[in-house]
Design a protein around this motif. Structure first.
Motif, PDB file in Angstrom:
ATOM      1  N   ASP A 145       0.751  -1.202   0.075  1.00 25.44           N
ATOM      2  CA  ASP A 145       0.013   0.007  -0.091  1.00 25.44           C
ATOM      3  C   ASP A 145       0.710   1.385  -0.025  1.00 25.44           C
ATOM      4  O   ASP A 145       0.580   2.273  -0.794  1.00 25.44           O
ATOM      5  N   LEU A 146       2.054   1.264   0.695  1.00 25.79           N
ATOM      6  CA  LEU A 146       2.808   2.375   0.824  1.00 25.79           C
ATOM      7  C   LEU A 146       3.298   2.635  -0.630  1.00 25.79           C
ATOM      8  O   LEU A 146       3.673   3.552  -0.876  1.00 25.79           O
ATOM      9  N   ALA A 147       4.033   1.308  -1.254  1.00 28.27           N
ATOM     10  CA  ALA A 147       4.621   1.510  -2.360  1.00 28.27           C
ATOM     11  C   ALA A 147       3.860   1.967  -3.361  1.00 28.27           C
ATOM     12  O   ALA A 147       4.306   2.833  -4.135  1.00 28.27           O
ATOM     13  N   ARG A 148       2.592   1.614  -3.667  1.00 27.41           N
ATOM     14  CA  ARG A 148       1.733   2.272  -4.670  1.00 27.41           C
ATOM     15  C   ARG A 148       1.577   3.617  -4.472  1.00 27.41           C
ATOM     16  O   ARG A 148       1.509   4.342  -5.399  1.00 27.41           O
TER      17      ARG A 148
ATOM     18  N   ALA B 197       0.288  11.282 -16.609  1.00 27.20           N
ATOM     19  CA  ALA B 197      -1.283  10.895 -15.999  1.00 27.20           C
ATOM     20  C   ALA B 197      -1.258   9.530 -15.809  1.00 27.20           C
ATOM     21  O   ALA B 197      -1.307   8.585 -16.501  1.00 27.20           O
ATOM     22  N   ILE B 198      -1.840   9.436 -14.670  1.00 27.19           N
ATOM     23  CA  ILE B 198      -1.994   7.923 -14.172  1.00 27.19           C
ATOM     24  C   ILE B 198      -3.414   7.752 -13.348  1.00 27.19           C
ATOM     25  O   ILE B 198      -3.971   8.791 -12.732  1.00 27.19           O
ATOM     26  N   SER B 199      -3.889   6.538 -13.295  1.00 28.39           N
ATOM     27  CA  SER B 199      -4.968   6.291 -12.299  1.00 28.39           C
ATOM     28  C   SER B 199      -4.510   5.197 -11.238  1.00 28.39           C
ATOM     29  O   SER B 199      -4.126   4.203 -11.621  1.00 28.39           O
ATOM     30  N   GLU B 200      -4.458   5.590 -10.118  1.00 29.04           N
ATOM     31  CA  GLU B 200      -4.161   4.741  -8.951  1.00 29.04           C
ATOM     32  C   GLU B 200      -5.409   3.925  -8.394  1.00 29.04           C
ATOM     33  O   GLU B 200      -6.497   4.386  -8.265  1.00 29.04           O
ATOM     34  N   VAL B 201      -5.041   2.368  -8.576  1.00 32.31           N
ATOM     35  CA  VAL B 201      -6.050   1.571  -8.463  1.00 32.31           C
ATOM     36  C   VAL B 201      -5.555   0.629  -7.306  1.00 32.31           C
ATOM     37  O   VAL B 201      -4.446   0.006  -7.473  1.00 32.31           O
ATOM     38  N   ASP B 202      -6.331   0.515  -6.311  1.00 31.65           N
ATOM     39  CA  ASP B 202      -5.954  -0.410  -5.096  1.00 31.65           C
ATOM     40  C   ASP B 202      -6.222  -1.921  -5.823  1.00 31.65           C
ATOM     41  O   ASP B 202      -7.297  -2.314  -6.418  1.00 31.65           O
ATOM     42  N   ALA B 203      -5.309  -2.680  -5.532  1.00 35.92           N
ATOM     43  CA  ALA B 203      -5.460  -4.146  -6.106  1.00 35.92           C
ATOM     44  C   ALA B 203      -6.624  -4.924  -5.563  1.00 35.92           C
ATOM     45  O   ALA B 203      -6.825  -5.889  -5.969  1.00 35.92           O
TER      46      ALA B 203
ATOM     47  N   GLY C 178       1.374  -5.067  -5.993  1.00 33.66           N
ATOM     48  CA  GLY C 178       1.361  -6.549  -6.277  1.00 33.66           C
ATOM     49  C   GLY C 178       1.039  -7.228  -4.886  1.00 33.66           C
ATOM     50  O   GLY C 178       0.741  -6.492  -3.963  1.00 33.66           O
ATOM     51  N   PHE C 179       1.132  -8.549  -4.749  1.00 35.08           N
ATOM     52  CA  PHE C 179       0.882  -9.274  -3.511  1.00 35.08           C
ATOM     53  C   PHE C 179      -0.441  -9.288  -2.821  1.00 35.08           C
ATOM     54  O   PHE C 179      -0.962 -10.325  -2.183  1.00 35.08           O
ATOM     55  N   VAL C 180      -1.101  -8.090  -3.127  1.00 34.79           N
ATOM     56  CA  VAL C 180      -2.276  -7.960  -2.293  1.00 34.79           C
ATOM     57  C   VAL C 180      -3.482  -8.089  -3.087  1.00 34.79           C
ATOM     58  O   VAL C 180      -3.507  -7.778  -4.285  1.00 34.79           O
ATOM     59  N   ALA C 181      -4.780  -8.816  -2.479  1.00 35.08           N
ATOM     60  CA  ALA C 181      -5.872  -8.838  -3.100  1.00 35.08           C
ATOM     61  C   ALA C 181      -7.092  -8.889  -1.990  1.00 35.08           C
ATOM     62  O   ALA C 181      -6.890  -8.219  -0.968  1.00 35.08           O
ATOM     63  N   SER C 182      -8.333  -9.547  -2.424  1.00 34.78           N
ATOM     64  CA  SER C 182      -9.102  -9.364  -1.390  1.00 34.78           C
ATOM     65  C   SER C 182     -10.438 -10.471  -1.845  1.00 34.78           C
ATOM     66  O   SER C 182     -10.330 -11.065  -3.042  1.00 34.78           O
TER      67      SER C 182
END
Length: 388
Positions: free
Chosen positions: A134-137, A150-156, A195-199
């Motif tokens: 989360d910190l790295a993203r 220009a980017i879109s930040e999306v939580d994995a 990476g690494f994270v999901a739900s």
């Protein structure tokens, strides 16, 4: 889906790259050069953050709140320093630092609760361990925006759905594909995720196991029918042996998917078995390259025929280390192993086990860990000099 977009690429940046300001500069330079085509940027936790989070959780279980807090303070300092290097503007730097603090505060609260109860469920541990990515993203998104990209930040967690095997969750392909393709219609051309994270389906945080950020990249690429995956690291591709203990190791230029899978299963650095399948099923090539030398050749993994190079892998199990010779005839590998054991002398070679795996063309010896560097270098000298 909506409008047809050009084929995407997936660019995954490892924690060894992002541990320094120079690494973030390399990332922004690479993505700036790819702005003409849509891409997904996947990042791993910075440096040793994951180990520090695991240590904080372990201290908390033992009721050692002060030690846990010290681990988290170290993480905070590292990320604050990186935030300072990313943005020279005081207001934007303060906003970034505040966002990082909020993320880390979640881990602090969880660790305090664990320290009181002396219990840490696998679900709680996943929430703690997800903090690094989360910190790295957050840092990666800020760095790219600061560079004018220009980017879109999306939580994995919004992208990858898994089962409820906390700590080793398995991705659910079809629900994940639906999520990813739905967001493709609503996000910009460059995504940034972790990476690494999901739900789970119910939204609980999961992690997919050790070094699964590469799996995240491969899985997202398969859902997007991406044209390529690049794993950006701090070395120039896969090596014939661990370059940290064998300076004469060579870069492997080409591997077939199956060769890469076998090498990964025996502990080859940079490769992990789970990352291969999604890419192979969709025929997506994987490139392993140095972010600090992006124009170098690196290692290409695809379906094209490739002569398997001789490789030496190691798996450190504490007091003992498994050293494996790959992709050479068993007669040759056993002959080389016997030469090395003879050079050790009978007193040190006694009791060393040799195991062969004919299907994989592999031979493994288990040696005391202090001897492993010598064994690797000696085997490499005998077998690998002409193979890369």
């Amino acid at each position: 889906m909506g409008a047809i977009l050009p084929p995407m690429t997936v660019e995954k940046f490892g924690g060894a790259v992002l541990r320094t300001p120079l690494g973030f500069e390399a990332m922004t330079s690479i993505i700036r050069a790819r702005q003409s085509e849509p891409c997904v940027v996947v990042v791993s936790a910075v440096g040793s953050t994951t180990r520090s989070l695991a240590a904080a959780a372990a201290h908390s279980v033992r009721g050692e709140g002060g030690e846990a807090s010290a681990q988290l303070d170290t993480i905070a300092t590292v990320h604050a320093d990186l935030a300072g290097s990313i943005s020279a503007d005081p207001i934007r730097r303060r906003q970034l630092t505040h966002a990082l603090t909020e993320i880390l505060d979640v881990a602090r609260r969880l660790c305090r609760s664990v320290a009181v109860t002396r219990q840490c469920s696998s679900r709680t541990l996943d929430r703690i361990m997800a903090t690094g990515e989360d910190l790295a993203r957050t840092l990666a998104a800020a760095a790219l925006q600061e560079a004018g990209i220009a980017i879109s930040e999306v939580d994995a967690r919004r992208l990858i759905m898994t089962d409820e095997q906390y700590g080793a969750a398995r991705p659910l392909k079809e629900p994940t594909r639906r999520r990813v393709q739905h967001l493709l219609d609503t996000q910009g051309a460059t995504w940034v995720t972790q990476g690494f994270v999901a739900s789970t389906e119910s939204g609980e945080t999961t992690t997919m196991g050790r070094e699964s950020s590469n799996l995240s990249a491969s899985l997202l690429a398969s859902c997007l029918d991406a044209k390529s995956i690049t794993i950006w690291t701090d070395v120039a591709g896969v090596q014939t042996a661990d370059p940290m203990i064998c300076p004469s190791a060579n870069t492997v230029r080409h591997l077939q998917y199956d060769q890469a899978r076998i090498a990964a299963s025996y502990g080859l650095k940079l490769l992990y078995p789970t990352m291969i399948d999604p890419a192979e099923i969709c025929g997506i090539p994987i490139r392993i390259a140095s972010a600090l030398a992006p124009d170098g050749n690196g290692t290409l993994i695809d379906a094209e025929p490739a002569a398997a190079p001789v490789m030496i892998t190691t798996v450190d199990n504490g007091e003992l280390t498994a050293v494996t010779v790959l992709f050479v005839t068993l007669d040759e590998s056993l002959r080389a192993i016997m030469h090395v054991l003879e050079s050790l002398g009978s007193s040190r070679a006694d009791g060393i086990d040799i195991t062969t795996h004919m299907h994989d063309r592999a031979a493994t010896i288990v040696v005391p860990t202090p001897l492993a560097p010598f064994v690797v270098r000696a085997l490499h000298s005998e077998l690998c000099q002409e193979s890369a």
